[in-house]
Enzyme design. Structure first.
Site, PDB file in Angstrom:
ATOM      1  N   HIS A 162       0.718  -1.405   0.028  1.00  0.00           N
ATOM      2  CA  HIS A 162      -0.029  -0.064  -0.088  1.00  0.00           C
ATOM      3  C   HIS A 162       0.640   1.254  -0.082  1.00  0.00           C
ATOM      4  CE1 HIS A 162      -2.839  -2.921   2.175  1.00  0.00           C
ATOM      5  NE2 HIS A 162      -3.418  -2.569   1.299  1.00  0.00           N
ATOM      6  N   CYS A 208     -17.215 -12.224  -3.542  1.00  0.00           N
ATOM      7  CA  CYS A 208     -16.005 -12.430  -2.789  1.00  0.00           C
ATOM      8  C   CYS A 208     -15.959 -11.126  -1.840  1.00  0.00           C
ATOM      9  CB  CYS A 208     -14.801 -12.404  -3.614  1.00  0.00           C
ATOM     10  SG  CYS A 208     -13.462 -12.307  -2.710  1.00  0.00           S
ATOM     11  N   CYS A 233     -12.464 -17.597  -4.370  1.00  0.00           N
ATOM     12  CA  CYS A 233     -11.915 -16.448  -5.080  1.00  0.00           C
ATOM     13  C   CYS A 233     -10.483 -16.783  -5.577  1.00  0.00           C
ATOM     14  CB  CYS A 233     -12.098 -15.186  -4.545  1.00  0.00           C
ATOM     15  SG  CYS A 233     -11.085 -13.757  -5.056  1.00  0.00           S
ATOM     16  N   LYS A 267      -1.085  -9.998   5.545  1.00  0.00           N
ATOM     17  CA  LYS A 267      -1.148  -9.977   6.968  1.00  0.00           C
ATOM     18  C   LYS A 267      -1.655 -11.466   7.698  1.00  0.00           C
ATOM     19  CE  LYS A 267      -0.525  -6.536   9.518  1.00  0.00           C
ATOM     20  NZ  LYS A 267      -0.573  -5.695  10.598  1.00  0.00           N
TER      21      LYS A 267
HETATM   22  O1  ME8 Z   1      -8.766  -1.988  -3.391  1.00  0.00           O
HETATM   23  N1  ME8 Z   1       1.617  -4.018  -3.997  1.00  0.00           N
HETATM   24  O2  ME8 Z   1      -8.495  -1.143  -1.235  1.00  0.00           O
HETATM   25  P1  ME8 Z   1      -7.162  -2.048  -1.093  1.00  0.00           P
HETATM   26  C1  ME8 Z   1       1.124  -2.825  -4.657  1.00  0.00           C
HETATM   27  N2  ME8 Z   1     -10.611   0.214  -1.379  1.00  0.00           N
HETATM   28  N3  ME8 Z   1       0.002  -2.251  -4.316  1.00  0.00           N
HETATM   29  C2  ME8 Z   1      -0.785  -2.834  -3.609  1.00  0.00           C
HETATM   30  C3  ME8 Z   1      -0.499  -4.257  -2.890  1.00  0.00           C
HETATM   31  C4  ME8 Z   1       0.760  -4.732  -3.303  1.00  0.00           C
HETATM   32  N4  ME8 Z   1       1.188  -5.811  -2.803  1.00  0.00           N
HETATM   33  N5  ME8 Z   1      -1.684  -4.166  -2.217  1.00  0.00           N
HETATM   34  C5  ME8 Z   1      -2.531  -3.413  -2.162  1.00  0.00           C
HETATM   35  C6  ME8 Z   1      -9.008  -1.271  -2.393  1.00  0.00           C
HETATM   36  N6  ME8 Z   1      -2.013  -2.516  -3.257  1.00  0.00           N
HETATM   37  C7  ME8 Z   1     -10.254  -0.313  -2.721  1.00  0.00           C
HETATM   38  C8  ME8 Z   1      -9.758   0.784  -3.574  1.00  0.00           C
HETATM   39  S1  ME8 Z   1     -10.327   3.371  -4.703  1.00  0.00           S
HETATM   40  C9  ME8 Z   1     -11.662   4.052  -5.039  1.00  0.00           C
HETATM   41  C10 ME8 Z   1     -11.017   1.793  -3.536  1.00  0.00           C
HETATM   42  C11 ME8 Z   1      -2.782  -1.165  -3.597  1.00  0.00           C
HETATM   43  O3  ME8 Z   1      -6.877  -1.729   0.456  1.00  0.00           O
HETATM   44  C12 ME8 Z   1      -3.873  -1.575  -4.437  1.00  0.00           C
HETATM   45  O4  ME8 Z   1      -3.754  -1.856  -5.824  1.00  0.00           O
HETATM   46  O5  ME8 Z   1      -7.310  -3.284  -1.096  1.00  0.00           O
HETATM   47  C13 ME8 Z   1      -5.104  -0.369  -4.491  1.00  0.00           C
HETATM   48  O6  ME8 Z   1      -4.419   0.568  -5.314  1.00  0.00           O
HETATM   49  C14 ME8 Z   1      -4.522   0.178  -3.093  1.00  0.00           C
HETATM   50  O7  ME8 Z   1      -3.432  -0.667  -2.518  1.00  0.00           O
HETATM   51  C15 ME8 Z   1      -5.597  -0.070  -1.950  1.00  0.00           C
HETATM   52  O8  ME8 Z   1      -5.781  -1.395  -1.827  1.00  0.00           O
END
Ligand code: ME8
Length: 511
Positions: free
Chosen positions: A21, A126, A143, A297
């Site tokens: 993230h 999912c 999923c 996690k």
């Molecule tokens: O998708 N490597 O939330 P999220 C790179 N709430 N980027 C990553 C990653 C990783 N290992 N893991 C997560 C959601 N991300 C929605 C978004 S927007 C209107 C709503 C990136 O918490 C992921 O691709 O699952 C996304 O862009 C962001 O972190 C949030 O992921």
């Protein structure tokens, strides 16, 4: 110079953020700092996505209200971004009043347009994707992304006529070459649209956690429709009309490659339906794994951004993750490579160069910035290399090719290190060739200044230390770049201050 409105995806709050993230937020912060340095009036928004089923269930299991649960989780995100030097202008929560008003306003517009109707929905859902999946997507009922059992949902929902927007979205993608980047992501989206879009369910009847539909309060807004709307909420959609006109459309949405369908198909269709202009560019970055495995996690395979920033410093983490993530591919984080890069690139190549230049200037020039006493061909060559690579860097930064832009800055670091070795200032000093020595050190000090400007969006702490060492204070008003780009602007006779080791060598350590 103009306005630049930049957003990231908003993270689900059901688990604290990990380094994957963080990559996205760092990447956006680098772009934001760069645009600001170019003189743009920027607005950078990030935040959290709270109305998910996961949050609802976890809160229930903990005997808390979903809102209480979210309030407890939010500080972990803010602290993580603070520890990495991420300077956003707005941290939006989907429970914020202006966002709720904005979602209602947008849905009412789409409803009034006749693009929303009621129907029955049955399908596999999912909870981690917060999306329905086709039966053919499931692997043993699970999923494929989250390895989690899909749930059968059946209910009466409101639907959005997404199928009516295929042509318009395709047309927009074709007209605006940069709307979806990189190219591979754009082609995926074109293929999905060409294979036929279906209308989507945009409400839920079953759970009590979410924003009520303005035209039917018995249903709540589907979490993705709610979350996507954050981009216009933060720009003032539900409030100040003038502000919205100034900020929207967003100049750039930075998101991960797993959520392009939502951003490149559903979001544009919603905006088109409501008669709102489309964002100018979507950049979908790759995914970060840890030692070859998905960051997760639940599987205890993740890095806490705050812990790594405390161990290595925020600049080093920012440098590494941006350097290692290609523009259009994934990266694998390994501790060995992280410390190797730290000790070779940061401590040796860059850190040593800057402390060496400043201590030589202190020793040989009486702590002052020398002038060019006998400027010659060699000095012009030095200057041309720096100016040429600065132009190249700028083009790459404008195109979000951050890792390649860092490579450009590193070519300059390597060039300056080589110049120290070939020009041997210590020998010039010994031989009393003071004019030549002044020129060499003047080149190096100017070079260090330019390198620190190019590296500022990536490593702001180190750049500030170098600016202090060079006795300069770039103002933010006109933009650090325009102010600092011209060659030869260091004031002759200006005082120099040693910085000490900017990146002290560190022992390899796994956190
Ligand atoms: O998708 N490597 O939330 P999220 C790179 N709430 N980027 C990553 C990653 C990783 N290992 N893991 C997560 C959601 N991300 C929605 C978004 S927007 C209107 C709503 C990136 O918490 C992921 O691709 O699952 C996304 O862009 C962001 O972190 C949030 O992921």
């Amino acid at each position: 110079m103009g306005k630049f409105y930049l957003t990231t995806a908003i993270d689900y709050v059901n688990a604290p953020p990990h380094l994957g993230h963080a990559y996205e937020k760092v990447c956006a912060d680098v772009i934001n700092r760069y645009r600001k340095a170019m003189g743009d009036n920027t607005f950078f928004c990030t935040g959290v996505d709270e109305h998910s089923l996961n949050v609802y269930r976890q809160a229930k299991a903990k005997n808390m209200s979903p809102r209480q649960y979210c309030d407890e989780m939010v500080p972990a995100f803010k602290l993580a971004w603070q520890s990495l030097g991420i300077e956003y202008d707005r941290f939006i929560r989907t429970t914020d009043e202006d966002h709720i008003a904005s979602v209602k306003k947008l849905l009412q517009k789409i409803y009034d347009k006749g693009d929303i109707y009621k129907d029955k929905y049955k399908g596999w859902y999912c909870v981690s994707c917060e999306a329905y999946l086709q039966e053919s997507d499931l692997i043993e009922g699970k999923c494929p992304i989250h390895n989690r059992k899909a749930e059968w949902l059946e209910e009466e929902n409101y639907f959005f006529r997404l199928s009516g927007y295929s042509e318009k979205i395709l047309d927009h993608i074709n007209k605006c070459g940069n709307f979806i980047t990189p190219e591979a992501r754009k082609n995926e989206i074109i293929n999905i649209i060409k294979s036929g879009l279906q209308d989507i369910s945009i409400s839920r009847a079953s759970e009590g956690w979410g924003i009520e539909l303005p035209f039917d309060p018995a249903q709540t807004v589907y979490v993705w429709i709610d979350a996507l709307t954050n981009y216009i909420s933060a720009a003032g959609f539900s409030g100040d009309k003038r502000r919205f006109k100034e900020l929207w459309p967003a100049d750039l949405h930075v998101i991960g490659k797993d959520i392009t369908r939502f951003h490149c198909i559903i979001w544009p269709a919603m905006l088109l339906s409501a008669g709102i202009s489309l964002p100018l560019r979507i950049y979908a970055h790759g995914f970060m794994t840890l030692e070859g495995r998905k960051m997760s996690k639940t599987e205890n395979n993740f890095i806490d951004p705050k812990n790594i920033a405390e161990a290595a410093g925020s600049d080093a983490v920012r440098y590494f993750i941006v350097k290692e993530m290609p523009y259009d591919d994934d990266m694998d984080f390994t501790w060995d490579r992280f410390w190797l890069r730290y000790n070779t690139h940061l401590a040796n190549d860059f850190g040593n160069l800057s402390s060496r230049i400043l201590s030589m200037a202190e020793k040989y020039c009486g702590n002052r910035i020398p002038g060019f006493s006998e400027r010659g061909k060699e000095d012009d060559e030095f200057k041309n290399v720096f100016c040429g690579l600065t132009d190249k860097y700028q083009k790459l930064m404008d195109d979000c090719r951050l890792s390649s832009a860092l490579d450009c800055a590193w070519e300059l670091v390597a060039f300056a290190n080589k110049y120290v070795e070939t020009s041997q200032p210590w020998k010039l000093h010994k031989a009393g060739q003071n004019g030549k020595l002044d020129n060499v050190l003047r080149n190096l000090l100017e070079g260090l200044r330019v390198i620190s400007v190019l590296l500022y969006p990536f490593m702001p702490v180190a750049s500030h230390k170098i600016w202090k060492g060079l006795g300069i204070k770039p103002g933010e008003k006109q933009g650090i770049f325009s102010e600092m780009k011209p060659w030869g602007i260091l004031p002759e006779g200006g005082m120099i201050e040693k910085t000490g080791m900017i990146f002290p060598r560190k022992e390899k350590d796994k956190l």
